[in-house]
Design an enzyme around this catalytic site. Sequence first.
Site, PDB file in Angstrom:
ATOM      1  N   ILE A   1      -2.045  -0.503  17.829  1.00 23.08           N
ATOM      2  CA  ILE A   1      -3.228   0.322  18.112  1.00 23.08           C
ATOM      3  C   ILE A   1      -2.775   1.657  18.707  1.00 23.08           C
ATOM      4  CG2 ILE A   1      -5.343   0.469  19.488  1.00 23.08           C
ATOM      5  CD1 ILE A   1      -5.495  -2.621  19.226  1.00 23.08           C
ATOM      6  N   LEU A   2      -3.260   2.732  18.123  1.00 20.11           N
ATOM      7  CA  LEU A   2      -2.891   4.064  18.615  1.00 20.11           C
ATOM      8  C   LEU A   2      -3.807   4.451  19.777  1.00 20.11           C
ATOM      9  CD1 LEU A   2      -2.448   5.667  15.080  1.00 20.11           C
ATOM     10  CD2 LEU A   2      -0.601   5.140  16.715  1.00 20.11           C
TER      11      LEU A   2
ATOM     12  N   ASN B   1       0.832  -1.215   0.000  1.00 15.21           N
ATOM     13  CA  ASN B   1       0.000   0.000   0.000  1.00 15.21           C
ATOM     14  C   ASN B   1       0.863   1.260   0.000  1.00 15.21           C
ATOM     15  OD1 ASN B   1      -2.963  -0.700   0.052  1.00 15.21           O
ATOM     16  ND2 ASN B   1      -2.165  -2.091   1.624  1.00 15.21           N
TER      17      ASN B   1
ATOM     18  N   HIS C   1      -8.277  -1.516   6.386  1.00 12.19           N
ATOM     19  CA  HIS C   1      -8.481  -2.722   7.199  1.00 12.19           C
ATOM     20  C   HIS C   1      -9.055  -3.830   6.316  1.00 12.19           C
ATOM     21  CE1 HIS C   1      -9.480  -5.224  10.615  1.00 12.19           C
ATOM     22  NE2 HIS C   1     -10.652  -5.432  10.028  1.00 12.19           N
TER      23      HIS C   1
ATOM     24  N   ASN D   1      -7.069   4.633   7.834  1.00 12.11           N
ATOM     25  CA  ASN D   1      -6.555   3.262   7.957  1.00 12.11           C
ATOM     26  C   ASN D   1      -7.193   2.399   6.880  1.00 12.11           C
ATOM     27  OD1 ASN D   1      -5.273   0.951   9.134  1.00 12.11           O
ATOM     28  ND2 ASN D   1      -7.205   0.423  10.145  1.00 12.11           N
TER      29      ASN D   1
ATOM     30  N   LYS E   1      -5.343  -7.600  -1.429  1.00 13.17           N
ATOM     31  CA  LYS E   1      -4.279  -6.580  -1.462  1.00 13.17           C
ATOM     32  C   LYS E   1      -4.181  -5.916  -2.822  1.00 13.17           C
ATOM     33  CE  LYS E   1      -0.738  -7.368   1.841  1.00 13.17           C
ATOM     34  NZ  LYS E   1       0.708  -7.410   2.030  1.00 13.17           N
TER      35      LYS E   1
ATOM     36  N   ASP F   1     -11.024   0.051  14.648  1.00 11.63           N
ATOM     37  CA  ASP F   1     -11.597  -0.171  13.317  1.00 11.63           C
ATOM     38  C   ASP F   1     -13.054   0.277  13.220  1.00 11.63           C
ATOM     39  OD1 ASP F   1      -9.169  -1.321  12.523  1.00 11.63           O
ATOM     40  OD2 ASP F   1      -9.771  -3.300  13.199  1.00 11.63           O
TER      41      ASP F   1
HETATM   42  C1  GAR Z   1      -3.178  -4.884   4.168  1.00 17.74           C
HETATM   43  O1  GAR Z   1      -3.905  -5.983   3.693  1.00 17.74           O
HETATM   44  C2  GAR Z   1      -3.993  -4.115   5.178  1.00 17.74           C
HETATM   45  O2  GAR Z   1      -5.367  -4.134   4.922  1.00 17.74           O
HETATM   46  C3  GAR Z   1      -3.685  -4.838   6.449  1.00 17.74           C
HETATM   47  O3  GAR Z   1      -2.334  -5.177   6.366  1.00 17.74           O
HETATM   48  C4  GAR Z   1      -1.992  -5.343   5.003  1.00 17.74           C
HETATM   49  C5  GAR Z   1      -0.753  -4.517   4.749  1.00 17.74           C
HETATM   50  O4  GAR Z   1      -0.221  -4.797   3.498  1.00 17.74           O
HETATM   51  N1  GAR Z   1      -3.944  -4.013   7.580  1.00 17.74           N
HETATM   52  C6  GAR Z   1      -4.326  -4.485   8.749  1.00 17.74           C
HETATM   53  O5  GAR Z   1      -4.478  -5.675   8.982  1.00 17.74           O
HETATM   54  C7  GAR Z   1      -4.541  -3.418   9.799  1.00 17.74           C
HETATM   55  N2  GAR Z   1      -5.276  -3.931  10.897  1.00 17.74           N
HETATM   56  P1  GAR Z   1       0.987  -3.969   2.908  1.00 17.74           P
HETATM   57  O6  GAR Z   1       2.070  -3.935   3.979  1.00 17.74           O
HETATM   58  O7  GAR Z   1       1.409  -4.760   1.708  1.00 17.74           O
HETATM   59  O8  GAR Z   1       0.480  -2.613   2.584  1.00 17.74           O
END
Ligand code: GAR
Length: 208
Positions: free
Chosen positions: A90-91, A16, A107, A105, A168, A143
Amino acid sequence: MKKIKLSIFSSGVGSNLLAIHKATMDKTFPGLIELVICNKTCPAFELSKNLNYETKLISSLNSKKFETLAHNELIYHEIDLICLAGFMQILSPEFVLNWENKILNIHPSILPLFPGLHTHNRVLSKGLKIHGSTVHVVNDKLDSGKILGQLAIPVKDADIKTMKDRIKKYENILYPEVIRKYIWTFIFKKDRVYEGKLVSNKDVIFSY
Ligand code: GAR
């Protein structure tokens, strides 16, 4: 065009982060990455350095200390908007209040379903036929801030890795678009300039 200063927080692989980086290459994108903060050594940390971003590694083992140091960096770099991208810490409500409406965020579930961890396993074990991801404003509860955009995909098989990768791939499209829209509508406050979208094909539905 005025550009909003973004800080990306990550503990992850960085797909991301890379997607947001690529989006900022478009001159019509209203933001620029000014600072990346990782709370541990992770692929996103290396990626950020390779992309030549100001990259800080701040351990969150002591969460209070993490937040103090991160806050100082954000102020120093005059950050307008924080984007959590695979940030697995968690902030605190205090931190969130200090940056109210300035933290987004992504999620991996269709919130309000499945807040928290292990969303892919939980979706599969409940036998859901649809799964997805949500971009939301961060508030003081896990969340559960205002939902800005979502994507949904069919659950085609029981393979978690495949499903995670498919989600993703589409998160990497959704997140930059939602950031773009958020900046226009909530920071520049020009709703008419940037309309939301509903895009769908047989593999995915985006709504933002
Ligand atoms: C993503 O799938 C995101 O939605 C998830 O972590 C992954 C990060 O991927 N986030 C969470 O689980 C937050 N609670 P990336 O490092 O390739 O961006």
